[in-house]
Design a protein around this motif. Structure first.
Motif, PDB file in Angstrom:
ATOM      1  N   ASP A 178       0.829  -1.203   0.000  1.00 50.65           N
ATOM      2  CA  ASP A 178       0.000   0.000   0.000  1.00 50.65           C
ATOM      3  C   ASP A 178       0.866   1.257   0.000  1.00 50.65           C
ATOM      4  O   ASP A 178       0.494   2.276  -0.588  1.00 50.65           O
ATOM      5  CB  ASP A 178      -0.907   0.009   1.232  1.00 50.65           C
ATOM      6  CG  ASP A 178      -1.796  -1.209   1.305  1.00 50.65           C
ATOM      7  OD1 ASP A 178      -2.672  -1.352   0.439  1.00 50.65           O
ATOM      8  OD2 ASP A 178      -1.579  -2.035   2.223  1.00 50.65           O
ATOM      9  N   VAL A 186       5.120   2.431  -0.328  1.00 50.49           N
ATOM     10  CA  VAL A 186       6.526   2.104  -0.539  1.00 50.49           C
ATOM     11  C   VAL A 186       7.340   3.340  -0.174  1.00 50.49           C
ATOM     12  O   VAL A 186       7.135   4.417  -0.741  1.00 50.49           O
ATOM     13  CB  VAL A 186       6.801   1.676  -1.984  1.00 50.49           C
ATOM     14  CG1 VAL A 186       8.295   1.455  -2.207  1.00 50.49           C
ATOM     15  CG2 VAL A 186       6.023   0.396  -2.320  1.00 50.49           C
ATOM     16  N   THR A 229       3.900  -1.209  -5.869  1.00 50.68           N
ATOM     17  CA  THR A 229       2.886  -0.429  -5.160  1.00 50.68           C
ATOM     18  C   THR A 229       1.506  -0.750  -5.724  1.00 50.68           C
ATOM     19  O   THR A 229       1.303  -0.756  -6.937  1.00 50.68           O
ATOM     20  CB  THR A 229       3.159   1.077  -5.304  1.00 50.68           C
ATOM     21  OG1 THR A 229       4.491   1.367  -4.875  1.00 50.68           O
ATOM     22  CG2 THR A 229       2.173   1.882  -4.477  1.00 50.68           C
ATOM     23  N   GLY A 244      -2.110   3.153  -4.202  1.00 47.05           N
ATOM     24  CA  GLY A 244      -1.140   3.238  -3.120  1.00 47.05           C
ATOM     25  C   GLY A 244      -0.233   4.452  -3.272  1.00 47.05           C
ATOM     26  O   GLY A 244      -0.440   5.307  -4.130  1.00 47.05           O
ATOM     27  N   VAL A 263       3.915   5.976  -3.242  1.00 47.20           N
ATOM     28  CA  VAL A 263       5.379   5.899  -3.196  1.00 47.20           C
ATOM     29  C   VAL A 263       5.873   7.169  -2.510  1.00 47.20           C
ATOM     30  O   VAL A 263       5.534   8.281  -2.941  1.00 47.20           O
ATOM     31  CB  VAL A 263       5.992   5.786  -4.604  1.00 47.20           C
ATOM     32  CG1 VAL A 263       7.525   5.882  -4.523  1.00 47.20           C
ATOM     33  CG2 VAL A 263       5.595   4.474  -5.264  1.00 47.20           C
ATOM     34  N   SER A 278       1.008   9.159  -5.717  1.00 50.17           N
ATOM     35  CA  SER A 278      -0.140   8.301  -5.423  1.00 50.17           C
ATOM     36  C   SER A 278      -1.020   8.106  -6.662  1.00 50.17           C
ATOM     37  O   SER A 278      -0.901   8.835  -7.625  1.00 50.17           O
ATOM     38  CB  SER A 278      -0.970   8.898  -4.295  1.00 50.17           C
ATOM     39  OG  SER A 278      -1.394  10.200  -4.635  1.00 50.17           O
TER      40      SER A 278
END
Length: 284
Positions: free
Chosen positions: A122, A124, A147, A151, A153, A284
């Protein structure tokens, strides 16, 4: 204490010249002082995702990782990776001391070939990792790959050229120049912070999905000066950085001594301070 899992893909082409023994200043880092830009998003995700899965790449001694664990929901888990099995043993010990070892799984992994399925996480997170890589775009692609859709990063990188410090001792100025030269010799990215957005876009992120912010680290108290200055003095006197300086003929033995002494003087100076600039980025 259990041995961290070793991934079958372990073995990066990169060289981390500073080494994994001189990391006292890394252990000063927490989620609050080094990942504050992520915390509101993490809290929001935790409220809606009971089994939230977070990947922390390049976790080092796990001081950021363990403090992120306190924001997880009851069923949430962190997978923490690093290229060094040696540092992961220390990281696991730190997590056990903090009482969050049940929430974190440690394993060695190469960021260029993460041993996880597409969309496995969800969130990273990576802190000061891409700056040490020769191909940050390839690494960013891997972060995006693992991801989950929807989700996040989260990446934080520094601009090694943007140091602000007092007093401006000649020995520290020489150290800064050598630090940049050694980092470049290792094929690292000295201006990673300002370039992370470009790397994200080249990796396939859409501009409208990326939020970019700016933050700082500041070392000014006696304790902070001892942590930062002591680590830098140690780096210039022993280890990979000093070896590379000699190999590249960047400084004489007298200048190496001068640099170490300058950091000791800086530590002892009551009004001394050192600041660095960082870019925090959410995709996202």
């Amino acid at each position: 204490m259990a041995t961290p899992t070793k991934a079958t893909t372990y073995g990066s082409k990169e060289q981390y010249i500073p080494g994994y023994t001189q990391v006292r200043h890394h252990e000063w880092r927490t989620a609050t002082n080094s990942a504050a830009y992520l915390l509101p998003v993490l809290q929001q995700k935790a409220a809606t995702t009971p089994n939230l899965n977070l990947l922390d790449i390049g976790c080092g001694s796990s001081t950021i990782t363990t403090s992120l664990a306190s924001y997880l929901p009851a069923e949430g888990k962190i997978t923490a990776t690093d290229i060094s099995p040696e540092i992961l043993i220390k990281a696991q010990a730190f997590a056990e001391k903090a009482g969050v070892e049940s929430k974190i799984h440690f394993q060695t992994a190469d960021i260029y070939a993460l041993p996880f399925e597409d969309g496995a996480f969800d969130i990273v997170h990576a802190s000061m990792v891409l700056s040490h890589l020769s191909d940050p775009v390839a690494a960013y692609k891997e972060m995006l790959r693992v991801t989950t859709p929807g989700g996040v990063v989260a990446n934080r990188e520094s601009d090694l050229t943007a140091w602000s410090y007092h007093p401006r001792l000649p020995g520290i100025e020489k150290f800064h120049r050598c630090h940049i030269a050694v980092h470049e010799a290792a094929k690292g990215q000295t201006t990673a912070g300002p370039r992370t957005l470009g790397w994200a876009l080249k990796a396939g992120a859409k501009r409208e999905d990326v939020e970019v912010g700016c933050g700082t680290w500041m070392y000014a108290t006696a304790e902070e000066r001892a942590i930062w200055g002591g680590s830098m003095a140690e780096r210039i006197r022993t280890g990979g950085m000093t070896t590379k300086i000699r190999e590249l003929n960047l400084a004489s033995e007298e200048e190496i001594q001068e640099m170490g002494d300058a950091w000791e003087e800086w530590i002892a100076t009551e009004d001394a301070c050192h600041g660095s600039l960082h870019r925090g980025e959410l995709n996202s």
